[in-house]
Design an enzyme around this catalytic site. Structure first.
Site, mmCIF file in Angstrom:
data_model
loop_
_atom_site.group_PDB
_atom_site.id
_atom_site.type_symbol
_atom_site.label_atom_id
_atom_site.label_comp_id
_atom_site.label_asym_id
_atom_site.label_seq_id
_atom_site.Cartn_x
_atom_site.Cartn_y
_atom_site.Cartn_z
ATOM 1 N N LEU A 39 33.239 35.788 12.968
ATOM 2 C CA LEU A 39 33.142 35.461 14.392
ATOM 3 C C LEU A 39 32.814 36.708 15.207
ATOM 4 O O LEU A 39 33.629 37.641 15.260
ATOM 5 C CB LEU A 39 34.477 34.892 14.887
ATOM 6 C CG LEU A 39 34.903 33.551 14.297
ATOM 7 C CD1 LEU A 39 36.397 33.327 14.524
ATOM 8 C CD2 LEU A 39 34.100 32.423 14.913
ATOM 9 N N THR A 40 31.656 36.722 15.832
ATOM 10 C CA THR A 40 31.306 37.817 16.730
ATOM 11 C C THR A 40 32.256 37.809 17.926
ATOM 12 O O THR A 40 32.445 36.782 18.568
ATOM 13 C CB THR A 40 29.844 37.671 17.186
ATOM 14 O OG1 THR A 40 29.002 37.900 16.060
ATOM 15 C CG2 THR A 40 29.491 38.660 18.287
ATOM 16 N N HIS A 190 24.654 38.015 5.573
ATOM 17 C CA HIS A 190 24.379 37.005 6.605
ATOM 18 C C HIS A 190 22.925 36.561 6.475
ATOM 19 O O HIS A 190 22.006 37.230 6.926
ATOM 20 C CB HIS A 190 24.645 37.605 7.992
ATOM 21 C CG HIS A 190 24.790 36.582 9.082
ATOM 22 N ND1 HIS A 190 24.340 35.273 8.967
ATOM 23 C CD2 HIS A 190 25.354 36.664 10.325
ATOM 24 C CE1 HIS A 190 24.611 34.616 10.092
ATOM 25 N NE2 HIS A 190 25.233 35.439 10.928
ATOM 26 N N GLY A 191 22.754 35.392 5.862
ATOM 27 C CA GLY A 191 21.415 34.826 5.695
ATOM 28 C C GLY A 191 21.242 33.559 6.506
ATOM 29 O O GLY A 191 20.453 32.685 6.138
ATOM 30 N N ALA A 192 21.975 33.453 7.617
ATOM 31 C CA ALA A 192 22.025 32.200 8.378
ATOM 32 C C ALA A 192 21.662 32.421 9.846
ATOM 33 O O ALA A 192 21.370 33.531 10.277
ATOM 34 C CB ALA A 192 23.434 31.599 8.271
ATOM 35 N N HIS A 193 21.646 31.306 10.591
ATOM 36 C CA HIS A 193 21.687 31.283 12.058
ATOM 37 C C HIS A 193 20.571 32.028 12.780
ATOM 38 O O HIS A 193 20.775 32.572 13.863
ATOM 39 C CB HIS A 193 23.052 31.774 12.540
ATOM 40 C CG HIS A 193 24.152 30.814 12.197
ATOM 41 N ND1 HIS A 193 25.480 31.130 12.268
ATOM 42 C CD2 HIS A 193 24.110 29.524 11.780
ATOM 43 C CE1 HIS A 193 26.213 30.092 11.905
ATOM 44 N NE2 HIS A 193 25.392 29.100 11.605
ATOM 45 N N TYR A 195 18.923 34.804 12.136
ATOM 46 C CA TYR A 195 18.830 36.255 12.089
ATOM 47 C C TYR A 195 17.811 36.678 11.027
ATOM 48 O O TYR A 195 17.094 35.840 10.477
ATOM 49 C CB TYR A 195 20.223 36.868 11.905
ATOM 50 C CG TYR A 195 21.127 36.503 13.063
ATOM 51 C CD1 TYR A 195 20.770 36.869 14.372
ATOM 52 C CD2 TYR A 195 22.285 35.752 12.891
ATOM 53 C CE1 TYR A 195 21.557 36.502 15.467
ATOM 54 C CE2 TYR A 195 23.074 35.391 13.977
ATOM 55 C CZ TYR A 195 22.705 35.767 15.256
ATOM 56 O OH TYR A 195 23.467 35.390 16.336
ATOM 57 N N ARG A 242 25.928 33.827 3.218
ATOM 58 C CA ARG A 242 26.009 32.680 4.128
ATOM 59 C C ARG A 242 24.597 32.194 4.429
ATOM 60 O O ARG A 242 23.712 32.984 4.762
ATOM 61 C CB ARG A 242 26.718 33.057 5.433
ATOM 62 C CG ARG A 242 27.129 31.820 6.230
ATOM 63 C CD ARG A 242 27.841 32.157 7.526
ATOM 64 N NE ARG A 242 28.861 31.144 7.830
ATOM 65 C CZ ARG A 242 29.344 30.914 9.042
ATOM 66 N NH1 ARG A 242 28.920 31.617 10.080
ATOM 67 N NH2 ARG A 242 30.261 29.990 9.234
ATOM 68 N N ARG A 282 25.266 19.133 10.309
ATOM 69 C CA ARG A 282 25.611 18.615 11.648
ATOM 70 C C ARG A 282 25.637 19.727 12.703
ATOM 71 O O ARG A 282 25.567 19.458 13.893
ATOM 72 C CB ARG A 282 26.970 17.914 11.597
ATOM 73 C CG ARG A 282 28.137 18.815 11.250
ATOM 74 C CD ARG A 282 29.387 18.021 10.937
ATOM 75 N NE ARG A 282 30.505 18.864 10.520
ATOM 76 C CZ ARG A 282 31.618 18.389 9.977
ATOM 77 N NH1 ARG A 282 31.748 17.090 9.789
ATOM 78 N NH2 ARG A 282 32.585 19.204 9.624
ATOM 79 N N GLY A 312 32.385 22.880 12.240
ATOM 80 C CA GLY A 312 33.035 21.811 12.980
ATOM 81 C C GLY A 312 34.164 21.115 12.248
ATOM 82 O O GLY A 312 34.537 19.986 12.591
ATOM 83 N N ARG A 334 36.149 28.785 15.501
ATOM 84 C CA ARG A 334 36.766 28.744 16.832
ATOM 85 C C ARG A 334 38.232 28.309 16.779
ATOM 86 O O ARG A 334 39.064 28.826 17.524
ATOM 87 C CB ARG A 334 35.964 27.800 17.726
ATOM 88 C CG ARG A 334 34.555 28.290 17.945
ATOM 89 C CD ARG A 334 33.629 27.201 18.458
ATOM 90 N NE ARG A 334 32.239 27.632 18.311
ATOM 91 C CZ ARG A 334 31.182 26.896 18.619
ATOM 92 N NH1 ARG A 334 31.344 25.683 19.093
ATOM 93 N NH2 ARG A 334 29.967 27.367 18.453
#
Length: 379
Positions: A39-40, A190-193, A195, A242, A282, A312, A334
């Site tokens: 989590l940033t 980090h291989g996601a989102h 970036y 990830r 999702r 989620g 979160r």
């Protein structure tokens, strides 16, 4: 904390709930399957981790629990957000050591997520005000951040030349080595989102015509070179990754995400990584869940190693994911941010604190960071 409950959600009173059963993650013995997701938090002044992170991470540590640290830059070109930590300098490595020590003192297992944001940056974050680097020179339009409040602005990126890519691979390798020197038990690539690694993988972004663009194999070449370099440097038993093949964060979508996900996990099998951490379909965008016909199950079945899911999850569907063998571990973001004693709350089926989006990325070293109450503080 054995998680025994009175017939909750169809699980018997005698047996622990699935999330709170032990698990062997490579050489690590986990006491439960509730993972702190990366989590940033933007509280690392001048990209150096700060002493207040000692309390933040130790609050969320349980004996035998797995924590994944916030995304940590691999080089001085890797940053794209204010006050995010790095691990490319000696000062940063030394600053991480007491944080890692605090997690280990409570019996936790701690992995460092290492990243490069690629084009999700602007000249203000780059050395000498240079352009951010990426697989492309396509500008990323402004994006709403995951707190639903802040809007990130970007500069036109510079397309890496074929000859420059090995240097970026080397930056990841050195960052992994530094993470081990800082005391981390391993790294998560980090291989996601949306970036840098994801930018190369996704055909919506990657418009290259060299050996790093075009075919699925070519688009995955750079991420897999990063994996190979890090495995060679620190050992596969200390490396996870990830991935978010189905996500469209920062306009990094793919025309065939299932093929991409399957190709990556099948390619990763030969490296024998300790885990693969995948984001649920999702969670297609930064804010909110979406109904999806896609599933991570084909990737789960194809990957020969520990499979972590995120995106989620609550207590009930996390338990179901483990009980139905759709995942070995479940990462919580979160909800873990807002509930430092989340495994205990799951064990007791206790109410959860609500998270405050407005303090996700504020710089206060306490408010919205280490001031979320523990169960005993509110009973």
């Amino acid at each position: 904390m054995d998680g025994r409950v009175q017939g909750q959600n169809g699980f018997s009173a005698e047996a622990p709930i699935p999330l709170l059963t032990p698990y062997t993650l490579g050489k690590f013995q986990l006491s439960h399957r509730v993972v702190l997701a990366p989590l940033t938090r933007q509280r690392s002044w001048n990209n150096v981790p700060q002493p207040h992170a000692i309390l933040y991470y130790s609050q969320r540590t349980t004996k035998g629990g797995l924590l994944i640290a916030e995304a940590t830059g691999v080089s001085n070109t890797a940053q794209g957000y204010p006050q995010t930590p790095g691990i490319w300098t000696k000062e940063q490595v030394e600053a991480w050591k007491p944080i890692v020590d605090a997690v280990h003192a409570k019996g936790g297992i701690f992995f460092c997520q290492i990243w490069h944001v690629g084009r999700a940056s602007n000249r203000g974050f780059q050395p000498n005000g240079q352009a951010p680097i990426s697989c492309t020179d396509k500008l990323l339009p402004p994006q709403t951040r995951s707190n639903g409040i802040d809007v990130a602005q970007f500069s036109t990126p510079r397309r890496l030349t074929t000859e420059e890519i090995p240097q970026v691979v080397n930056d990841f390798r050195l960052a992994a080595r530094n993470a081990i020197e800082a005391g981390f038990d391993g790294v998560e690539i980090h291989g996601a989102h949306g970036y840098l690694l994801d930018q190369f993988m996704k055909d919506q972004v990657n418009d290259r015509t060299d050996k790093y663009g075009g075919s699925l194999e070519n688009r995955c070449r750079f991420p897999l070179e990063v994996v190979e370099a890090i495995v060679d440097e620190i050992g596969a038993d200390k490396v996870g990754i990830r991935l978010s093949p189905f996500a469209n964060y920062s306009e990094a979508g793919d025309s065939n995400p299932e093929a991409l996900g399957l190709y990556m996990v099948e390619s990763l099998n030969k490296f024998r990584l300790v885990y693969c951490h995948m984001v649920e379909p999702r969670m297609k965008t930064v804010v909110g869940k979406y109904e999806s016909l896609h599933s991570l199950l084909p990737m789960r079945k194809a990957f020969r190693g520990t499979f972590i899911v995120a995106g989620g999850y609550g207590r009930e569907d996390g338990n179901n994911a483990v009980a139905e063998n759709r995942a070995d571990l479940v990462a919580y973001g979160r909800v873990f941010l807002a509930n430092p004693d989340l495994p205990k709350r799951f064990a007791l089926n206790a109410p959860l604190n609500k998270y405050n989006r407005e303090t996700f990325y504020t710089s206060d070293p306490n408010v919205g960071y280490t001031d979320y109450p523990f169960l005993e503080d509110i009973e």
